[in-house]
Every structure is written in structure tokens, then in C-alpha cells.
Design an enzyme around this catalytic site. Structure first.
Site, PDB file in Angstrom:
ATOM      1  N   GLY A  57      -1.287   2.534  -7.368  1.00 46.90           N
ATOM      2  CA  GLY A  57      -2.650   3.275  -7.246  1.00 46.90           C
ATOM      3  C   GLY A  57      -3.987   2.430  -8.140  1.00 46.90           C
ATOM      4  O   GLY A  57      -4.034   2.327  -8.445  1.00 46.90           O
ATOM      5  N   CYS A  84       2.543  -1.862 -11.282  1.00 49.46           N
ATOM      6  CA  CYS A  84       1.609  -2.013 -11.389  1.00 49.46           C
ATOM      7  C   CYS A  84       0.940  -0.806 -12.347  1.00 49.46           C
ATOM      8  O   CYS A  84       1.701  -0.476 -13.006  1.00 49.46           O
ATOM      9  CB  CYS A  84       0.274  -2.781 -10.035  1.00 49.46           C
ATOM     10  SG  CYS A  84      -1.733  -2.705 -10.405  1.00 49.46           S
ATOM     11  N   TYR A  85       1.050   0.371 -11.529  1.00 44.80           N
ATOM     12  CA  TYR A  85       0.227   1.652 -12.012  1.00 44.80           C
ATOM     13  C   TYR A  85       1.424   1.864 -12.529  1.00 44.80           C
ATOM     14  O   TYR A  85       1.514   3.086 -13.117  1.00 44.80           O
ATOM     15  CB  TYR A  85      -1.304   2.813 -10.801  1.00 44.80           C
ATOM     16  CG  TYR A  85      -0.731   3.961 -11.637  1.00 44.80           C
ATOM     17  CD1 TYR A  85      -1.742   4.455 -12.292  1.00 44.80           C
ATOM     18  CD2 TYR A  85       0.029   5.137 -11.096  1.00 44.80           C
ATOM     19  CE1 TYR A  85      -1.846   5.246 -12.851  1.00 44.80           C
ATOM     20  CE2 TYR A  85      -0.145   6.083 -11.642  1.00 44.80           C
ATOM     21  CZ  TYR A  85      -0.902   6.725 -12.374  1.00 44.80           C
ATOM     22  OH  TYR A  85      -1.451   8.231 -12.705  1.00 44.80           O
ATOM     23  N   HIS A 172       2.366  -7.102  -8.493  1.00 45.07           N
ATOM     24  CA  HIS A 172       2.376  -6.935  -6.811  1.00 45.07           C
ATOM     25  C   HIS A 172       3.731  -8.018  -5.877  1.00 45.07           C
ATOM     26  O   HIS A 172       3.129  -8.808  -5.148  1.00 45.07           O
ATOM     27  CB  HIS A 172       0.730  -6.441  -5.790  1.00 45.07           C
ATOM     28  CG  HIS A 172       0.630  -5.485  -5.902  1.00 45.07           C
ATOM     29  ND1 HIS A 172       0.987  -4.859  -6.065  1.00 45.07           N
ATOM     30  CD2 HIS A 172      -0.518  -5.780  -7.102  1.00 45.07           C
ATOM     31  CE1 HIS A 172      -0.328  -3.039  -6.745  1.00 45.07           C
ATOM     32  NE2 HIS A 172      -1.338  -4.092  -7.193  1.00 45.07           N
ATOM     33  N   GLU A 174       4.803  -7.346  -3.289  1.00 48.78           N
ATOM     34  CA  GLU A 174       5.433  -7.113  -2.085  1.00 48.78           C
ATOM     35  C   GLU A 174       4.562  -7.803  -1.381  1.00 48.78           C
ATOM     36  O   GLU A 174       4.764  -7.504   0.231  1.00 48.78           O
ATOM     37  CB  GLU A 174       5.151  -5.381  -1.333  1.00 48.78           C
ATOM     38  CG  GLU A 174       4.166  -4.710  -1.898  1.00 48.78           C
ATOM     39  CD  GLU A 174       3.714  -4.339  -4.050  1.00 48.78           C
ATOM     40  OE1 GLU A 174       1.989  -3.934  -3.840  1.00 48.78           O
ATOM     41  OE2 GLU A 174       4.584  -5.010  -4.172  1.00 48.78           O
ATOM     42  N   ASP A 230       4.496   0.802  22.291  1.00 51.42           N
ATOM     43  CA  ASP A 230       5.351   2.768  21.187  1.00 51.42           C
ATOM     44  C   ASP A 230       5.850   2.825  21.977  1.00 51.42           C
ATOM     45  O   ASP A 230       7.271   3.768  21.796  1.00 51.42           O
ATOM     46  CB  ASP A 230       4.636   3.286  20.190  1.00 51.42           C
ATOM     47  CG  ASP A 230       4.140   1.520  19.335  1.00 51.42           C
ATOM     48  OD1 ASP A 230       4.332   1.172  18.755  1.00 51.42           O
ATOM     49  OD2 ASP A 230       2.314   1.723  18.954  1.00 51.42           O
ATOM     50  N   LYS A 372       5.505  -2.133  13.747  1.00 51.83           N
ATOM     51  CA  LYS A 372       5.699  -2.365  14.805  1.00 51.83           C
ATOM     52  C   LYS A 372       6.171  -3.345  14.964  1.00 51.83           C
ATOM     53  O   LYS A 372       6.826  -3.538  16.223  1.00 51.83           O
ATOM     54  CB  LYS A 372       4.165  -3.228  15.051  1.00 51.83           C
ATOM     55  CG  LYS A 372       3.751  -3.945  17.082  1.00 51.83           C
ATOM     56  CD  LYS A 372       3.622  -3.073  17.515  1.00 51.83           C
ATOM     57  CE  LYS A 372       3.223  -1.429  17.766  1.00 51.83           C
ATOM     58  NZ  LYS A 372       2.525  -1.111  19.011  1.00 51.83           N
TER      59      LYS A 372
END
Length: 516
Positions: A57, A84-85, A172, A174, A230, A372
Site C-alpha cells: 500500500g 511490503c506494507y 513484491h 506478484e 467480454d 481478460k
């Protein structure tokens, strides 16, 4: 989700990467669900999660209004991973200390692993990770705690409370810049949380069909079909669930690509055998947009007119209660703070911000938690043809957000004709299905040129081509010079009113994919 689905909860503290954490978990065939940081431990426990991740964050844990989680989540006997945060908040909550580091650590860093059990199983002794922090942990809480990894600037790069199954990492995993980040997240999901990995797109479809049937009952559903990925996948999914209870309404708002209205009617009405109503509202939309230049006003007007057209079309559909939309996860993330998290709004999307509060329909958005690529896979599983599943994204507001300034029939036709050339040449080059988006943008600027022996004073077309995995970030594509030359030559020679073509080489961030 069914009670049998393994779920890992991501508590969102406003990180721009929260959705990527959820995505990486899903790549491990584990269902992920993002909840706001303030969600109570009781509500989280009711989800019966296999694990909890605290996202990063933008705040400092010591800031006056810093987001805090319910401390009881650390007593749920569920593995928790702070990123992290999230790590810093965990340490402070449990009695440790965080302070401003001597130097801000941002970018690629070498992480030196000290313990290869569980979280770092199979990870190299030295691995490149992505750091993004100014504060860092300077004192650990009391109790049995292990340091799993360090970096040159961060002595507590990864820590663990083995007896409480609590983990924290300062980097991080990710993001793609963390070379073995996927392995670390997979270790958390499978080795620490014990997930078997039973969530797939097939399981999503089965559960979504069940949920749609329960939600809709015997009522009628209408869906705005644009012909894009979509709305097509949403239509196929809902049709699988409730059949003829679904009626698709295709609105020609005058902002479509060339020949799009005819193509959609042929494909869905005649070939897919889905109930389809066609409404030509071109004049209505263009009248409402006349003289409007501000992008957000355009989007709101289009959303308003869209719903009003639906209201009118729905009068002939008995028991039309639900309005279905192909809203996807990136739509929701960029449009509003998810569940009240602190992240900033970038822009409103047609499927979200354009809907008035007094809309009479209930919303049905079965794809709203999918990225997506997940939507495309659902389409394949449902048997949609590849040219539909892999169709490049097209914005809900259509060419209005690719046309800067006020739109008119004349300038829209210029854009339409230029855009058709762009797509045609990209397809001829065999690049259409490998590039995320390619399109033309109309600039309300006129420049001096020379065609033949005469001076011209005509408009500018921008060519945009970007690659992306999920629409959250994007890089501009290095198209071959000869291809760029062919596109430019054709537009200038075949589209009256254009004498200059330029190429946009801006990535996202700092720009967005669309110009408005």
C-alpha cells in the site's frame, strides 16, 4: 463460490498490485478474493479461507490515517502472508518496530535466501526481486521468529513466525520483475496453505451457471451485446445458464467500427441463435454528444443514453428485471476503489461509472472478478470461435474515447475509415492475434501538408499498438517500419481529410491504453 472451493483472501491496502496478487494466486489454480483492508476477522473467518495475504500500500504504518487490519486475523489459525506494507503492518501489530530506512529501496534487488523450507522451496540462494519501500522493519516482535531472507539494504527481507504460520516479505513477488515470484506465491498457496489447486475455468463456469440460475430464477435478462470478447462471453455464459430467458440488445450508438452493426447481427442473431434485438440509436447518441469535449462527460452521456435505450427496448420484454454486462476485473479496479480501498480512481468505465443510480434494472455481472485472459479461456470452454475469443478489446463508449474533442458524423467517419485500414494491415501482417490492441485515434488538430502540388490543411491520425497481459499495464509495440509505412500511406491516400499519421510510443503507465 461453492463451499468446496479453496479460497485465499487478499486484504487490499490500496496497492496498485493487489489485483496482480489475486491473479498470481489464480494461476496456481486457487480461487482468490479481494476484500477491503478493514474487513473484520469474523467476516474473513466466515469465508473459510485457506490463507490470507496482506497487500502492499502507499501509506506508512505510522501515518495518521494509515489503514489497519483487524488484529484478530492473526489469531484465526490461518496462514497469513504480509507483502511490503503488509509485512510492516504485521510487525507493528505484533509488537515490532518500523522506521524510515536510510535509503529508499525501489527497483530490482538481489534477495539472499537463508531458509529454503516452505516459502522459498526451490528458489535460488540469490534471486532478483522487486522492492518498493521507504520504511522498513527495524525491530522484530518478541517470540520465536526466523529471518528467511535479506538484501543489502533490508535485514528483514523475509521473516516467519513458524509456530503461528505467519509470514512477511518486504518485496513484491506478484510483479514480473521478481524473477521467481510465481514460485514463491505457489509455495505459499500449496506448501503453506495446503491448497490442492482445484479452481479452474471449468469449475468457474459450473459455479457461475449455478449462481446465475439462483440469482435470476424465472425472470428475464437483457444484455448489451457489443460483439466484443467480454459481452460475447457473458452472453454465452448466461445463455448456457438460462437459455431463452436471455435477450441480447445490440445498440448501434453511431460510435462503432466500420460494418460492425451488420457483423454482430449476422454472427449472434443468425449463427448463435441468441435472442437479439437491434436498435439503431445513432442520431440520438450523436445529438446528445454534440459539442461535448470533456472525456468523463462523454462517458457519462453515453452511459446515460445507453440505459435509456435499454429501458425503451425492455418495454417489449416481459419481466425484464436484470441488466447483464460483460464487466471485467480491470474495469472495476480502475473505475472505483474496490470495496472502499484507498486506491485512487483512474477513470470511469462505461460498464461502471456511466450507470445512473435510478436505473430500474438489477445488475448481473458474471465476469466482474475475471481478468481478460480468464474471460477468453471461459469463452473457449463455452465453444465460442477463436476469432471472437481473441478479438482485440474495444471500449464500451466506442470510438468516442478514440476521438479527442467533440464528435461529429464527419470526423467519426474519418476515424472509422482510418481504423479499418489499421486493423486490415495488422491482420495482413499476421499480428492481430498476437497484439493486445491496435487502433487509430482522431486528433482535432489540423496541420499543413502537401498532396500533389497543392497545400492541404487536414487532420491528424494517431496509430496506437500495445501489448499487455491483462490490461493493467501495457508496453507499446515495435511495429516493423515497412508496416508503419504501409498503414500511413494507405490512410493518407484513402481517407479524405487526413494528411498526417503519427505513432504513439507511450506505455501504461504513465499513459493509459485509450487516449480518453
Amino acid at each position: 463460490m461453492s463451499e468446496q472451493t479453496e479460497t485465499i483472501i487478499v486484504l487490499d491496502f490500496g496497492s496498485q498490485y493487489s489485483q496482480l496478487i489475486a491473479r498470481r494466486i489464480r494461476e496456481c489454480n486457487v480461487y482468490s478474493k479481494i476484500l477491503p483492508y478493514y474487513t473484520s476477522a469474523d467476516i474473513i473467518a466466515a469465508e473459510n479461507p485457506k490463507g490470507i495475504i496482506l497487500s502492499g500500500g502507499p501509506s506508512s504504518v505510522y501515518a495518521e490515517n494509515a489503514p489497519k487490519c483487524d488484529p484478530e486475523i492473526f489469531n484465526l489459525n490461518v496462514p497469513v502472508l504480509g507483502i511490503c506494507y503488509g509485512l510492516q503492518l504485521m510487525m507493528v501489530t505484533l509488537g515490532g518496530e518500523v522506521a524510515r530506512g536510510k535509503a529508499r529501496e525501489y527497483g530490482k534487488t538481489v534477495l539472499k535466501v537463508k531458509n529454503f523450507d516452505n516459502l522459498f522451496a526451490g528458489v535460488d540462494a540469490e534471486t532478483v526481486v522487486w522492492m518498493s519501500h521507504g520504511d522498513k522493519v527495524v525491530k522484530l516482535p518478541e517470540g520465536k521468529i526466523e529471518v528467511l531472507a535479506v538484501s543489502d539494504n533490508t535485514e528483514y527481507g523475509a521473516v516467519c513466525f513458524p509456530e503461528r504460520n505467519l509470514y512477511g516479505i518486504q518485496f513484491h513477488p506478484e510483479v514480473v520483475h521478481s524473477v521467481q515470484g510465481k514460485e514463491i506465491i505457489a509455495n505459499y498457496c500449496h506448501k503453506i496453505c495446503g491448497c490442492k489447486g482445484n479452481w479452474t475455468m471449468r469449475s468457474f463456469i459450473d459455479q457461475a451457471v449455478e449462481d446465475i440460475r439462483k440469482t435470476v430464477g424465472s425472470e428475464q435478462v437483457i444484455l448489451g451485446l457489443s460483439g466484443g470478447v467480454d459481452s460475447s462471453v457473458a452472453a454465452a455464459l448466461i445463455h448456457k445458464a438460462i437459455g431463452n430467458q436471455l435477450t441480447c440488445i445490440f445498440v448501434n450508438n453511431g460510435l462503432l467500427r466500420k460494418n460492425e452493426a451488420e457483423r454482430v447481427q449476422e454472427l449472434y442473431g443468425r449463427n448463435f441463435k441468441i435472442n437479439l434485438k437491434y436498435v439503431d440509436a445513432t442520431e440520438r447518441f450523436l445529438d446528445a454528444l454534440a459539442g461535448v469535449e470533456e472525456p468523463e462527460r462523454k462517458r457519462k452521456i453515453i452511459g446515460r443514453e445507453f440505459v435509456q435505450v435499454f429501458d425503451e427496448a425492455a418495454n417489449s420484454i416481459e419481466n425484464a428485471v436484470f441488466l447483464a454486462q460483460g464487466t471485467t476485473y480491470p474495469d472495476v479496479i480502475e473505475s472505483v476503489p474496490i470495496d472502499g480501498n484507498p486506491s485512487a480512481m483512474i477513470k470511469s468505465h462505461h460498464n461502471v461509472g456511466g450507470l445512473p443510480k435510478e436505473m430500474k434494472f438489477k445488475l448481473l455481472e458474471p465476469l466482474s472478478r475475471l481478468f481478460k485472459d480468464e474471460v477468453r479461456e471461459v469463452g473457449r470452454q463455452l465453444g465460442l470461435p477463436e476469432d471472437v475469443v481473441m478479438r482485440q478489446p474495444f471500449p464500451g463508449p466506442g470510438l468516442a474515447v478514440r476521438h479527442l474533442g467533440a464528435v461529429s458524423q464527419k470526423t467519426l467517419d474519418i476515424l472509422r475509415n482510418a481504423d479499418e485500414i489499421v486493423v486490415d494491415e495488422i491482420k495482413k501482417a499476421g499480428l492481430y492475434f498476437s497484439i493486445w490492441q491496435t487502433f487509430a485515434v482522431f486528433l482535432p488538430l489540423r496541420t499543413v501538408g502537401v498532396m500533389g502540388d497543392e497545400r492541404t490543411y487536414d487532420y491528424v491520425i494517431v496509430l496506437r499498438a500495445v501489448d499487455s497481459a491483462d490490461g493493467m499495464t501495457a508496453d507499446w509495440v515495435h511495429l516493423p517500419y515497412d508496416l508503419l509505412g504501409r498503414i500511413s500511406s494507405r490512410i493518407i491516400n484513402e481517407v479524405a481529410g487526413v494528411n498526417r499519421v503519427v505513432y504513439d510510443i507511450t506505455s501504461k503507465p504513465p499513459g493509459t491504453i485509450e487516449w480518453e
